[in-house]
Scaffold this active site. Sequence first.
Site, PDB file in Angstrom:
ATOM      1  N   CYS A  99       0.857  -1.186   0.000  1.00 14.01           N
ATOM      2  CA  CYS A  99       0.000   0.000   0.000  1.00 14.01           C
ATOM      3  C   CYS A  99       0.894   1.238   0.000  1.00 14.01           C
ATOM      4  CB  CYS A  99      -0.997   0.002   1.166  1.00 14.01           C
ATOM      5  SG  CYS A  99      -0.302   0.327   2.800  1.00 14.01           S
ATOM      6  N   ARG A 124      -3.281  -0.510   5.607  1.00 11.28           N
ATOM      7  CA  ARG A 124      -3.874  -1.591   4.818  1.00 11.28           C
ATOM      8  C   ARG A 124      -2.938  -2.757   4.559  1.00 11.28           C
ATOM      9  NH1 ARG A 124      -5.851   1.639  -0.232  1.00 11.28           N
ATOM     10  NH2 ARG A 124      -3.870   2.649   0.226  1.00 11.28           N
ATOM     11  N   ASP A 182      -9.333   2.933   2.195  1.00 11.59           N
ATOM     12  CA  ASP A 182      -8.156   3.457   2.887  1.00 11.59           C
ATOM     13  C   ASP A 182      -8.577   4.156   4.182  1.00 11.59           C
ATOM     14  OD1 ASP A 182      -5.825   4.625   3.796  1.00 11.59           O
ATOM     15  OD2 ASP A 182      -5.210   5.323   1.813  1.00 11.59           O
TER      16      ASP A 182
END
Length: 150
Positions: free
Chosen positions: A8, A14, A123
Amino acid sequence: MIKVLMVCHGNICRSPMAEFVMKDLVQKAGLGAQFRIASAATSAEELGNPVYPPAQRKLAEHGISCAGKTARQLRWEDYEDWDLFIGMDEANLRNMRRLFSGDPAGKCSLLLSHTDRPGEVADPWYTGDFDATWRDVEEGCKALLHELMP
């Protein structure tokens, strides 16, 4: 051994969530010796920082520890060392392909592309919704593991 690198932007929300969820799923399936799983960032913004506290708490709610994890940046050399690069969103995928001068071996994909509902992992850095991110990550990791199981 199947080597999976979760990716990420900053490697503090994440991708570490995906790393540790996938490790947990693999262990519970008795496949720990068959996998190597880690995570990395496409940016240098968070290098050396631990997993973001709300992400740590979300993992802990599910009995998963990410103790000792710090953000590291994806490197060009990683392309030879890992079998799969699993991005969380389209920007991650673009950045991976830029770093790797493309994706000649077809190693890069989005986590949710392995599910019945392709898209991007929410996100939580921007949304603040770690529950939605958890659901995306868990669903994606389960589907990916199902694809990779011997």
